[in-house]
Design a protein around this motif. Structure first.
Motif, short mmCIF file in Angstrom:
data_model
loop_
_atom_site.label_atom_id
_atom_site.label_comp_id
_atom_site.label_asym_id
_atom_site.label_seq_id
_atom_site.Cartn_x
_atom_site.Cartn_y
_atom_site.Cartn_z
N GLU A 184 0.82 -1.21 0.00
CA GLU A 184 0.00 0.00 0.00
C GLU A 184 0.85 1.26 0.00
O GLU A 184 0.46 2.28 0.55
CB GLU A 184 -0.98 0.02 1.19
N CYS A 185 2.05 1.20 -0.62
CA CYS A 185 2.88 2.39 -0.73
C CYS A 185 2.31 3.33 -1.77
O CYS A 185 2.60 4.52 -1.77
CB CYS A 185 4.30 2.00 -1.09
N SER A 186 1.49 2.81 -2.65
CA SER A 186 0.92 3.62 -3.72
C SER A 186 -0.31 2.89 -4.24
O SER A 186 -0.47 1.71 -3.99
CB SER A 186 1.97 3.80 -4.81
N GLU A 187 -1.15 3.63 -4.95
CA GLU A 187 -2.30 2.97 -5.56
C GLU A 187 -1.84 2.15 -6.76
O GLU A 187 -0.96 2.58 -7.50
CB GLU A 187 -3.31 4.02 -6.05
N PRO A 188 -2.41 0.97 -6.97
CA PRO A 188 -2.05 0.22 -8.17
C PRO A 188 -2.58 0.91 -9.43
O PRO A 188 -3.49 1.72 -9.36
CB PRO A 188 -2.72 -1.14 -7.96
N VAL A 189 -1.97 0.61 -10.56
CA VAL A 189 -2.41 1.18 -11.84
C VAL A 189 -3.81 0.65 -12.14
O VAL A 189 -4.05 -0.55 -12.05
CB VAL A 189 -1.43 0.78 -12.95
N SER A 190 -4.73 1.56 -12.47
CA SER A 190 -6.08 1.08 -12.75
C SER A 190 -6.73 1.76 -13.95
O SER A 190 -7.79 1.35 -14.38
CB SER A 190 -6.97 1.28 -11.53
N GLU A 191 -6.09 2.81 -14.47
CA GLU A 191 -6.78 3.56 -15.52
C GLU A 191 -6.17 3.39 -16.89
O GLU A 191 -6.65 3.98 -17.86
CB GLU A 191 -6.81 5.04 -15.14
N THR A 192 -5.10 2.66 -16.99
CA THR A 192 -4.44 2.51 -18.29
C THR A 192 -4.07 1.06 -18.54
O THR A 192 -3.86 0.28 -17.61
CB THR A 192 -3.14 3.35 -18.35
N ARG A 193 -3.99 0.74 -19.83
CA ARG A 193 -3.37 -0.51 -20.23
C ARG A 193 -1.94 -0.20 -20.64
O ARG A 193 -1.64 0.91 -21.04
CB ARG A 193 -4.11 -1.10 -21.44
N HIS A 194 -1.08 -1.18 -20.54
CA HIS A 194 0.32 -0.94 -20.90
C HIS A 194 0.76 -1.98 -21.91
O HIS A 194 0.14 -3.03 -22.07
CB HIS A 194 1.19 -0.97 -19.66
N GLN A 195 1.88 -1.65 -22.56
CA GLN A 195 2.28 -2.48 -23.70
C GLN A 195 2.79 -3.86 -23.30
O GLN A 195 2.59 -4.82 -24.01
CB GLN A 195 3.36 -1.76 -24.49
N SER A 196 3.50 -3.94 -22.17
CA SER A 196 4.15 -5.20 -21.74
C SER A 196 5.00 -5.78 -22.87
O SER A 196 4.89 -6.97 -23.19
CB SER A 196 3.14 -6.24 -21.28
N LEU A 197 5.81 -4.94 -23.49
CA LEU A 197 6.67 -5.42 -24.58
C LEU A 197 7.77 -6.31 -24.00
O LEU A 197 8.41 -5.94 -23.02
CB LEU A 197 7.33 -4.24 -25.29
N LEU A 198 7.92 -7.46 -24.61
CA LEU A 198 8.95 -8.38 -24.13
C LEU A 198 10.32 -7.91 -24.58
O LEU A 198 10.57 -7.76 -25.78
CB LEU A 198 8.66 -9.78 -24.67
N MET A 199 11.21 -7.63 -23.63
CA MET A 199 12.58 -7.24 -23.98
C MET A 199 13.41 -8.51 -24.05
O MET A 199 13.16 -9.46 -23.32
CB MET A 199 13.16 -6.31 -22.92
N PRO A 200 14.40 -8.52 -24.91
CA PRO A 200 15.25 -9.71 -24.97
C PRO A 200 16.00 -9.90 -23.66
O PRO A 200 16.42 -8.93 -23.03
CB PRO A 200 16.21 -9.40 -26.12
N VAL A 201 16.13 -11.12 -23.23
CA VAL A 201 16.83 -11.42 -21.98
C VAL A 201 18.31 -11.12 -22.17
O VAL A 201 18.91 -11.56 -23.15
CB VAL A 201 16.63 -12.90 -21.59
N VAL A 202 18.83 -10.31 -21.28
CA VAL A 202 20.24 -9.97 -21.34
C VAL A 202 21.03 -11.26 -21.15
O VAL A 202 20.66 -12.10 -20.35
CB VAL A 202 20.59 -8.97 -20.22
#
Lengths: 264, 413
Positions: free
Chosen positions: B239-257
């Protein structure tokens, strides 16, 4: 169960503080670490305290630790603003013990729980956290088996190579009582430690007593008045779950639910 | 179809006008009673309005179905997509992923990261690092712009040193502005401190509030608040902050280093099986609770043993002496947090329901299908409790016979 007496185990202790009365006391996790150390090597256990050796609170609490049946406690006297991790490192660099037992976090000060991690990193030895027991130590292969406490009362068995740092969890066996006679017989061996470095990071900090954290409110993101009204007056909805009247079928369904939740 | 009610004035006009050529076709013959009187069907008068309230149009003889139409399917709201194509900086979040899903603590951490990445018109991206298997299906609404996923078999077990080395590689490559981890006992607190020691950074532990460039942390084992300048590594509380609730995000997969395999000095030998009744009731994950409806207590204990459940009880069972007082669930007993709670013969007094408010899945076994516990339960079995428990044990036994499992029982303090 006492292991190889040549095993070199050091337990670090600190001054605890009662959460309500604020009185100095044995730190609960450190006392458990001490109990575990005593179980492993009994009299050969070395106990180390770093802090202000002369303050009366320190002496009374260290006496409590001595009352658990220790011959002596080594005390490194450093000023209050000193960086303890640095002092500890200097102390262990020359001869690293086989096992360093600590509590998880201090009961006063920053209480970040970083000491065991910093020690392990600087001495380049592994660290196992929140352990409850050391099951076996094999000096030939240099491997120890420890039990680690997990959430929900679970335990994990871990094999770790000696030497290592271990922080002891509250789930470890409770410490023995402190005996007055033992406390009087035990000795505090005080060493001045002059090379201590001040903890400059803390200079800009403000420390206050903890505030009550605001309780999270249920946020209703309704667009219409009817939705808001519904959210304000909603009761637990009946009939949302599945109801089964046949005992065989219900047993199958319960079994399926337990399987899905990975409870079996 | 939209949710807005629309009138069809033409149909209404036809309904009013009995002389209209389409009136009979649309409305049908006027209904007449047995004595030849003209009857009005009261149920057909009016229409259901936009908010679900019945409306009657007094202006004419409008009939249901004719006067308008209404959407029947609930429209799923699609949140706007938050897109960051060329981020100015990264904020790294390592989530716990307890049982392969994001929990509230993870979501709060991601919410704080999203807030820090976008405050003061900044354009940062939140990079989430996930270790092991992922079963979460709502990753896009959690606030993850970029995703790094380590999913080899090595990450199924406890390998903190490998994870720490991987995180070091990521930090070297991305140079994130901040690194956020949940300060939890589920691995986040441990991993964060390992990383901080490795990177030689002083972490801010127990952060519960971020005021611009100031952090408020819990110190002194929860007795003090420390206000300190912003740090690079933040171990945040729930509860340090409110969770994201108003947007969708891309969740783009980055290549594993490029993952470097480090020498394992810690070896995971697997979980030990623990006596379920030695687990504190408040933190037990699976509870079988008995109440007034349990008539065969030996069978109840046997069921708990075979299922591997911690035993709980309602107040009546404790008062009647069938269970010890420390097993009582509810307002004057223990408030439990189990993931699965099976209530056998418990009708569900409000004090008991308070105690199980935080349980995820509730199963009710009861002979009364109108009791409160059945209303709360996700699955209810109505019938004789000992019969249903017996059937359940048969099913479990059959399954165990098909798949023999080796158990190592340890005795722990």
């Amino acid at each position: 169960m006492i292991f190889d007496p040549s095993l070199n185990i050091v337990t670090l202790v600190s001054i605890g503080e009662h959460p309500l009365s604020g009185r100095p006391r044995r730190a609960e996790q450190d006392a458990r670490a001490l109990e575990l150390g005593l179980k492993l090597v009994a009299d050969n256990l070395q106990v180390l305290y770093i802090g202000q050796a002369k303050s009366p609170a320190t002496v009374s609490v260290l006496k409590d630790y001595l009352g658990m049946g220790l011959g002596q406690i080594q005390v490194l006297d450093v000023p209050p603003q000193a960086d303890i991790s640095n002092t500890l490192l200097e102390n262990f660099k020359a001869n690293c013990p086989d096992i360093i037992l600590t509590g998880g976090r201090a009961e006063n000060g920053e209480s970040s729980g970083m000491i065991p991690y910093l020690l392990a990193e600087q001495l380049n030895i592994p660290i196992v956290t929140s352990i409850t027991d050391i099951v076996s130590i094999d000096m030939l292969t240099g491997l120890a088996e420890v039990l680690q406490a997990l959430p929900r009362g679970q335990r994990r068995k871990i094999k770790v190579s000696l030497p290592f740092v271990a922080s002891v969890d509250m789930a470890a066996p409770a410490p023995r009582q402190s005996a007055y006679g033992c406390a009087m017989r035990g000795q505090l061996v005080v060493k001045d430690f002059n090379q201590s470095i001040d903890d400059v990071g803390q200079r800009h900090w403000q420390v206050n007593s903890a505030q009550m954290r605001p309780k999270r409110l249920k946020i209703v993101k309704a667009k219409t008045a009817a939705d808001r009204f519904k959210a304000a007056t909603a009761k637990i909805q009946g009939g949302s779950g599945k109801v089964i009247y046949d005992s065989k079928e219900s047993a199958q369904e319960i079994f399926k639910l337990l399987r899905d939740e990975e409870m079996l | 179809m939209s949710d807005i009610f629309r009138r069809d004035p033409r149909t209404q006009w036809i309904a009013r006008n009995r002389l209209h050529p389409l009136h009979v076709a649309n409305i049908g013959e006027p209904e007449r009673g047995p004595s030849g009187l003209l009857r009005k069907n009261l149920h057909n008068i009016g229409f259901i309005g936009a908010n679900g309230v019945k409306r009657i149009d007094r202006s004419g003889d409008s009939k249901g179905g004719l006067s308008g139409r209404k959407a029947t399917t609930a429209v799923e709201i699609v949140l706007p997509l938050h897109q960051i194509d060329k981020p100015d900086f990264y904020i790294l979040v390592v989530v716990d992923l307890v049982s392969a899903r994001l929990n509230n603590h993870d979501r709060d951490t991601l919410g704080l990261a999203h807030h820090m990445a976008n405050s003061n018109n900044a354009k940062g991206a939140v990079v989430a690092v996930l270790f092991g298997e992922v079963k979460e299906d709502k990753l896009d609404t959690a606030g993850i712009d970029r995703l790094i996923h380590f999913d080899t078999s090595a990450y199924q077990s406890y390998n903190p040193e490998q994870r720490c080395a991987d995180l070091c590689n990521i930090v070297n490559e991305l140079q994130p502005k901040h690194i956020l981890l949940p300060d939890s006992i589920n691995g986040g607190g441990d991993l964060g401190r390992r990383l901080a020691a490795k990177l030689d950074q002083r972490p801010a532990c127990g952060v519960w509030k971020v005021n611009g460039e100031q952090l408020v942390c819990r110190g002194g084992a929860g007795k003090t608040d420390i206000t300190r300048p912003m740090a690079k590594i933040l171990l945040v509380l729930e509860e340090c902050s409110e969770p994201v609730s108003e947007t969708r995000h891309q969740s783009l997969l980055m290549p594993v280093v490029s993952s470097v395999t480090v020498k394992q000095r810690i070896l995971d030998l697997g979980n030990m099986s623990v006596d379920p009744n030695a687990i504190n009731l408040a933190e037990a994950g699976f509870i079988l609770s008995g109440g007034n409806g349990v008539k065969d207590w030996p069978e109840f204990h046997l069921a708990a043993k075979i299922l591997g459940a911690t035993e709980g009880a309602s107040r009546v069972a404790v008062d009647d002496g069938f269970m010890p007082r420390d097993r009582q669930v509810g307002a004057s007993g223990t408030w439990v947090t189990a993931r699965v709670y099976i209530a056998v013969g418990i009708s569900g007094a409000i004090q008991h329901m308070q105690g199980i408010a935080q349980c995820d899945k509730v199963v009710a076994i009861n002979n009364n299908d109108s009791c409160d516990m059945v209303k709360r339960a996700d699955l209810s079995a109505i019938g004789d409790s000992s019969e249903i428990l017996g059937e359940l044990l048969n099913v479990v036994r059959q399954h165990a016979a098909e798949k023999p499992v080796n158990h190592v029982v340890i005795n722990h303090g």
